[in-house]
Design a protein around this motif. Structure first.
Motif, mmCIF file in Angstrom:
data_model
loop_
_atom_site.group_PDB
_atom_site.id
_atom_site.type_symbol
_atom_site.label_atom_id
_atom_site.label_comp_id
_atom_site.label_asym_id
_atom_site.label_seq_id
_atom_site.Cartn_x
_atom_site.Cartn_y
_atom_site.Cartn_z
ATOM 1 N N CYS A 197 20.623 -33.586 -40.299
ATOM 2 C CA CYS A 197 20.635 -32.293 -40.664
ATOM 3 C C CYS A 197 19.028 -32.015 -41.011
ATOM 4 C CB CYS A 197 21.379 -31.968 -41.782
ATOM 5 S SG CYS A 197 22.958 -32.558 -41.644
ATOM 6 N N THR A 198 18.881 -30.572 -40.961
ATOM 7 C CA THR A 198 17.554 -30.033 -41.243
ATOM 8 C C THR A 198 17.960 -29.342 -42.424
ATOM 9 O OG1 THR A 198 16.767 -29.674 -38.977
ATOM 10 C CG2 THR A 198 15.849 -28.420 -40.520
ATOM 11 N N ASN A 199 17.349 -29.727 -43.561
ATOM 12 C CA ASN A 199 17.434 -29.063 -44.859
ATOM 13 C C ASN A 199 16.556 -27.972 -45.078
ATOM 14 O OD1 ASN A 199 18.344 -28.575 -47.537
ATOM 15 N ND2 ASN A 199 17.587 -30.562 -48.398
ATOM 16 N N LEU A 200 17.060 -26.831 -45.146
ATOM 17 C CA LEU A 200 16.411 -25.533 -45.276
ATOM 18 C C LEU A 200 16.552 -24.871 -46.762
ATOM 19 C CD1 LEU A 200 16.882 -23.830 -42.024
ATOM 20 C CD2 LEU A 200 14.954 -24.851 -42.513
ATOM 21 N N CYS A 201 17.346 -25.595 -47.632
ATOM 22 C CA CYS A 201 17.592 -24.929 -48.899
ATOM 23 C C CYS A 201 16.462 -24.989 -49.708
ATOM 24 C CB CYS A 201 18.663 -26.032 -49.520
ATOM 25 S SG CYS A 201 20.394 -25.986 -48.751
ATOM 26 N N GLY A 202 16.042 -23.824 -50.253
ATOM 27 C CA GLY A 202 15.016 -23.630 -51.134
ATOM 28 C C GLY A 202 13.713 -23.356 -50.092
ATOM 29 N N GLN A 203 13.721 -23.812 -48.887
ATOM 30 C CA GLN A 203 12.438 -23.783 -48.160
ATOM 31 C C GLN A 203 12.268 -22.171 -47.368
ATOM 32 O OE1 GLN A 203 10.939 -26.881 -48.218
ATOM 33 N NE2 GLN A 203 12.539 -27.048 -49.785
ATOM 34 N N THR A 204 13.196 -21.248 -47.340
ATOM 35 C CA THR A 204 13.092 -20.018 -46.585
ATOM 36 C C THR A 204 13.236 -18.920 -47.721
ATOM 37 O OG1 THR A 204 15.626 -19.809 -46.385
ATOM 38 C CG2 THR A 204 14.187 -21.075 -44.743
ATOM 39 N N SER A 205 12.768 -17.862 -47.465
ATOM 40 C CA SER A 205 13.015 -16.724 -48.241
ATOM 41 C C SER A 205 14.398 -16.370 -47.535
ATOM 42 C CB SER A 205 12.007 -15.643 -47.907
ATOM 43 O OG SER A 205 11.887 -15.099 -46.341
ATOM 44 N N LEU A 206 14.952 -15.321 -48.469
ATOM 45 C CA LEU A 206 16.066 -14.789 -48.192
ATOM 46 C C LEU A 206 16.221 -14.129 -46.700
ATOM 47 C CD1 LEU A 206 19.309 -14.107 -48.666
ATOM 48 C CD2 LEU A 206 18.637 -12.011 -49.973
ATOM 49 N N SER A 207 14.838 -13.492 -46.399
ATOM 50 C CA SER A 207 14.814 -12.787 -45.056
ATOM 51 C C SER A 207 14.891 -13.624 -44.050
ATOM 52 C CB SER A 207 13.534 -11.823 -45.273
ATOM 53 O OG SER A 207 13.178 -11.152 -43.954
ATOM 54 N N GLU A 208 14.075 -14.915 -44.077
ATOM 55 C CA GLU A 208 14.197 -15.718 -43.206
ATOM 56 C C GLU A 208 15.486 -16.321 -43.167
ATOM 57 O OE1 GLU A 208 9.526 -17.165 -43.974
ATOM 58 O OE2 GLU A 208 11.266 -18.230 -44.879
ATOM 59 N N ALA A 209 16.302 -16.575 -44.254
ATOM 60 C CA ALA A 209 17.467 -17.178 -44.149
ATOM 61 C C ALA A 209 18.323 -16.585 -43.352
ATOM 62 C CB ALA A 209 18.101 -17.453 -45.434
ATOM 63 N N ILE A 210 18.332 -15.171 -43.442
ATOM 64 C CA ILE A 210 19.269 -13.933 -42.704
ATOM 65 C C ILE A 210 19.090 -14.189 -41.112
ATOM 66 C CG2 ILE A 210 19.818 -11.524 -42.147
ATOM 67 C CD1 ILE A 210 19.304 -11.579 -45.127
ATOM 68 N N ASP A 211 17.711 -14.276 -40.963
ATOM 69 C CA ASP A 211 17.375 -14.258 -39.441
ATOM 70 C C ASP A 211 17.847 -15.643 -38.828
ATOM 71 O OD1 ASP A 211 16.458 -11.812 -39.737
ATOM 72 O OD2 ASP A 211 14.334 -12.214 -40.163
ATOM 73 N N LEU A 212 17.625 -16.699 -39.554
ATOM 74 C CA LEU A 212 17.762 -18.076 -38.721
ATOM 75 C C LEU A 212 19.353 -18.210 -38.949
ATOM 76 C CD1 LEU A 212 15.074 -20.373 -40.586
ATOM 77 C CD2 LEU A 212 15.095 -19.492 -38.364
ATOM 78 N N LEU A 213 20.099 -17.805 -40.039
ATOM 79 C CA LEU A 213 21.465 -17.805 -40.094
ATOM 80 C C LEU A 213 22.058 -17.089 -38.876
ATOM 81 C CD1 LEU A 213 23.962 -19.147 -41.699
ATOM 82 C CD2 LEU A 213 24.061 -17.014 -43.046
ATOM 83 N N ALA A 214 21.640 -16.214 -38.340
ATOM 84 C CA ALA A 214 22.004 -15.254 -37.091
ATOM 85 C C ALA A 214 21.811 -16.161 -35.938
ATOM 86 C CB ALA A 214 21.139 -13.823 -37.070
ATOM 87 N N GLN A 215 21.116 -17.066 -35.846
ATOM 88 C CA GLN A 215 20.991 -18.015 -34.699
ATOM 89 C C GLN A 215 22.227 -19.027 -34.509
ATOM 90 O OE1 GLN A 215 18.778 -16.385 -32.738
ATOM 91 N NE2 GLN A 215 18.578 -15.404 -34.735
ATOM 92 N N ALA A 216 22.872 -19.176 -35.425
ATOM 93 C CA ALA A 216 24.040 -20.382 -35.479
ATOM 94 C C ALA A 216 25.232 -19.900 -34.621
ATOM 95 C CB ALA A 216 24.358 -20.601 -36.981
ATOM 96 N N GLN A 217 25.427 -20.719 -33.824
ATOM 97 C CA GLN A 217 26.912 -20.681 -33.235
ATOM 98 C C GLN A 217 28.114 -20.556 -34.146
ATOM 99 O OE1 GLN A 217 24.438 -22.445 -31.710
ATOM 100 N NE2 GLN A 217 23.958 -20.395 -30.509
ATOM 101 N N ALA A 218 27.944 -21.274 -35.314
ATOM 102 C CA ALA A 218 29.134 -21.578 -36.235
ATOM 103 C C ALA A 218 28.518 -21.733 -37.416
ATOM 104 C CB ALA A 218 30.234 -22.685 -35.835
ATOM 105 N N VAL A 219 29.162 -21.562 -38.482
ATOM 106 C CA VAL A 219 28.989 -21.551 -39.749
ATOM 107 C C VAL A 219 30.176 -22.164 -40.840
ATOM 108 C CG1 VAL A 219 27.933 -20.389 -42.040
ATOM 109 C CG2 VAL A 219 27.376 -19.578 -39.755
ATOM 110 N N VAL A 220 29.842 -23.059 -41.691
ATOM 111 C CA VAL A 220 30.713 -23.743 -42.430
ATOM 112 C C VAL A 220 30.464 -23.260 -43.965
ATOM 113 C CG1 VAL A 220 31.834 -25.509 -43.463
ATOM 114 C CG2 VAL A 220 31.499 -25.465 -40.931
ATOM 115 N N CYS A 221 31.182 -22.615 -44.550
ATOM 116 C CA CYS A 221 30.490 -22.405 -46.234
ATOM 117 C C CYS A 221 31.606 -22.222 -47.087
ATOM 118 C CB CYS A 221 29.968 -20.943 -45.934
ATOM 119 S SG CYS A 221 30.655 -19.656 -45.069
ATOM 120 N N ASN A 222 31.122 -22.343 -48.331
ATOM 121 C CA ASN A 222 32.157 -21.934 -49.329
ATOM 122 C C ASN A 222 32.301 -20.605 -49.712
ATOM 123 O OD1 ASN A 222 32.317 -24.896 -50.313
ATOM 124 N ND2 ASN A 222 30.202 -24.836 -50.819
ATOM 125 N N ASP A 223 32.920 -20.229 -50.457
ATOM 126 C CA ASP A 223 32.979 -18.679 -51.045
ATOM 127 C C ASP A 223 31.742 -18.358 -51.843
ATOM 128 O OD1 ASP A 223 33.513 -16.298 -51.879
ATOM 129 O OD2 ASP A 223 35.231 -16.797 -53.583
#
Length: 340
Positions: A236-262
Motif C-alpha cells: 500500500c501507499t500510506n497517505l495518512c497525515g501526508q496530504t492536506s484535506l484538499s489534496e486528499a479530496i482530489d486524490l480520492l476522486a481518482q479511486a475506482q473503489a473505496v473501502v471505508c468506515n463510517d
C-alpha cells in the motif's frame, strides 16, 4: 442586486458534506441568490468543491472555545456584508451568538441549546419525520418543515483537473493501475473501525489483480495505516497525515473503489461518486448513510448493534471483527458490475 445568504456550517467533515443539498435547494427556491459559508479552516476545502458556494469565510473558533466577546465582534463584522438571512446549522448556543450579533434580519435554525432569544426564525425539529441529517439541513431552505418535500439531492463535488495533477505529482503517484482507496480511520472511536488485518487481506487480493492501494486519513490514522501496510507486505501507499484535506479530496476522486468506515472520508467519497463499500459496526446508516447511488452498506446487523459506543461494551467488537474481507469484496464486485 441578488439576495445574500450566510450559512454557519457544522464542524465535522461529514456534516459539512451533507450541507450541499441545502445550498442547491436554496438556489432552486430563490434563483440568483448568493451563498457564503462561515466554516472552520480545516473544513474549507470541502466547501471550495461546491459550485453553489460563492465564498468560504474562515470561522476562527475551535471546538469548546467560548470567547464570547470575540464571537460578538466577529458576528458584527459578518453583519456588515449585507446578508438578508443567516442559517445556523450547528445546534450550539455559541453558533447562535454569532448569528444574533450579525443583526441580520432573518436568523434561521433549530431550537438547539436555548436559542429562542438569538434566532427569530426558529424551528422545532421532528426527528421521527426527518431521521436523516441531510434532510434536516435541506428542510431549513423552506419556510417550515411542513413545506419540505422530504427529499434531498445527493452531494456532488466539482474537481479541478489541474489540482489533481498537482497532487499526483507532489506525492509521486501515478494512475497506470486502477486505485483502491482505504479510509481506515473513524474519529469517534475503535468501535467504528474495521480491523487492519481485514484491510490488509483485501489489499493483497486487489494487488494480485493488478490494482494499487492508497490509504487515506489524518495523522491520527497513520499508525493503523502502517499496520495495514505491514500486514499486506508493503503493498500500500500510506497517505495518512501526508496530504492536506484538499489534496486528499482530489486524490480520492481518482479511486475506482473505496473501502471505508463510517467517517468523514466516507461522505467525501460519496460526494465524489466513487464505488463505496461502507463498513458499519457500532453506528447506524439510518442517520448519516453515504449519500450516493454507488455505495453499499456492509454490516452484520447483530442484536447488539448499533450500540453507538466508542468502544465495544461487550469487549469483542464482533460487529466489525466478524465482517470478513470476502463480504466487502463481494460488495465492491456488485458495485463494479452495476456501474460498468
Amino acid at each position: 442586486m441578488s439576495e445574500k445568504i450566510l450559512i454557519i456550517s457544522p464542524s465535522w467533515i461529514g456534516d459539512c458534506v451533507m450541507t450541499q443539498p441545502l445550498y442547491r435547494r436554496l438556489k432552486t427556491l430563490r434563483p440568483g441568490c448568493t451563498i457564503d459559508v462561515f466554516a472552520p479552516k480545516w473544513s474549507m476545502a470541502v466547501f471550495e468543491r461546491m459550485p453553489e458556494v460563492n465564498e468560504v469565510i474562515e470561522n476562527p473558533f475551535g471546538h469548546g472555545a467560548l470567547r464570547l466577546g470575540e464571537r460578538i465582534r466577529t458576528g458584527r463584522e459578518l453583519g456588515r456584508r449585507g446578508y438578508s438571512q443567516v442559517i445556523v446549522l450547528p445546534g450550539s448556543l455559541k453558533s447562535a451568538v454569532i448569528a444574533a450579533a450579525t443583526g441580520i434580519k432573518r436568523r434561521t435554525g433549530y431550537v438547539g441549546e436555548s436559542r429562542y432569544l438569538l434566532l427569530n426564525d426558529i424551528r422545532k425539529l421532528d426527528k421521527t419525520a426527518l431521521p436523516l441529517m441531510v434532510d434536516r439541513y435541506t428542510a431549513l431552505a423552506h419556510p417550515s418543515q411542513a413545506d419540505f418535500d422530504g427529499h434531498s439531492d445527493h452531494p456532488s463535488f466539482h474537481i479541478n483537473p489541474e489540482s489533481v495533477a498537482a497532487a499526483l505529482a507532489k506525492h509521486g503517484l501515478h494512475l497506470d493501475k486502477p486505485v483502491l482507496a482505504f479510509c481506515p480511520g473513524a474519529e469517534y472511536g475503535p468501535a467504528k473501525r474495521w480491523p487492519p488485518r481485514h484491510f490488509a487481506a483485501l489489499a493483497r487480493r486487489y494487488a494480485a489483480r493488478g490494482w494499487q492501494v492508497w490509504l487515506f486519513g489524518s495523522q491520527k490514522d497513520f499508525a493503523a495505516a502502517e499496520e495495514i501496510n505491514t500486514l499486506s507486505d508493503g503493498l500500500c501507499t500510506n497517505l495518512c497525515g501526508q496530504t492536506s484535506l484538499s489534496e486528499a479530496i482530489d486524490l480520492l476522486a481518482q479511486a475506482q473503489a473505496v473501502v471505508c468506515n463510517d467517517s468523514g472520508l466516507m461522505h467525501l467519497a460519496a460526494a465524489l461518486g466513487r464505488n463505496i463499500a461502507a463498513v458499519y459496526g457500532s453506528s447506524s446508516p439510518d442517520h448519516t448513510p453515504p449519500l450516493s447511488r454507488t455505495a453499499e452498506i456492509v454490516t452484520l446487523k447483530l442484536d447488539c448493534s448499533p450500540c453507538f459506543k466508542r468502544e465495544c461494551p461487550l469487549g469483542h467488537t464482533d460487529c466489525l471483527n466478524g465482517i470478513p474481507p470476502q463480504m466487502v469484496d463481494d460488495a465492491l464486485q456488485r458495485l463494479a458490475a452495476a456501474t460498468a
